[in-house]
Design a protein around this motif. Structure first.
Motif: not given
Length: 182
Positions: A41, A48, A109
């Motif tokens: 991250s 995240s 992601e």
């Protein structure tokens, strides 16, 4: 931010997560599954942290060492280690992190496999692209960080001024002062 990113590319920063590789005080920056997830991250591969397990960490460290061996060979003008080359190429075949457009902007992601594939693909790009002549290793004998030297005149000597450049410059200054005092 817990990790440093002086190299100019995720692949070289990943290889540099084992600091002072040949010194008496080796520092492992990826010392837990949590630190690995945080590295991804902080590097920007995902927004995240990734939930990593011990097996993921072990896999990542094997990949890191393969990347290190390939970069070391490239800088030294030697042939690639076939096992390291095969591992990086196989990992690079994995899926990419997922980019999504949201109402507030972009979202990235990734699973652990997607993040490792990203780093492996970056390794392929770095070691086969136009920046190959700019690959260097930090001049601090205690540091084993690789970086892309995009400085004017390609005269950069250290991975970063803090801590390597400052440390070497301060030691040189003290040595000059001692020589004058003698």
């Amino acid at each position: 931010m817990g990790h440093a990113f002086p190299a100019g590319t995720p692949a070289l920063d990943f290889a540099g997560t084992l600091r002072v590789r040949y010194g008496p005080k080796t520092r492992e920056m990826l010392d837990s599954p949590e630190s690995l997830g945080l590295w991804f991250s902080e590097c920007g591969i995902t927004e995240s942290g990734i939930d990593c397990q011990e097996a993921d960490l072990a896999e990542a460290l094997v990949l890191r060492e393969a990347i290190y061996r390939l970069v070391r060979a490239r800088i030294d003008g030697e042939s690639y280690d076939e096992e390291a080359l095969a591992l990086v190429n196989e990992t690079a075949r994995g899926p990419a992190p997922v980019l999504r457009l949201t109402a507030t902007g972009r979202r990235i992601e990734a699973t652990i496999q997607q993040a490792l594939a990203y780093v492996a693909r970056d390794t392929v790009t770095v070691l086969s692209g136009p920046d190959v002549p700019l690959l260097k290793e930090c001049a601090n004998p205690e540091c084993t960080q690789f970086y892309v030297d995009r400085s004017r005149g390609a005269r950069r000597e250290w991975c970063g001024m803090d801590p390597c450049g400052n440390k070497i410059k301060a030691a040189a200054y003290r040595a000059r002062k001692r020589a004058v005092a003698s």
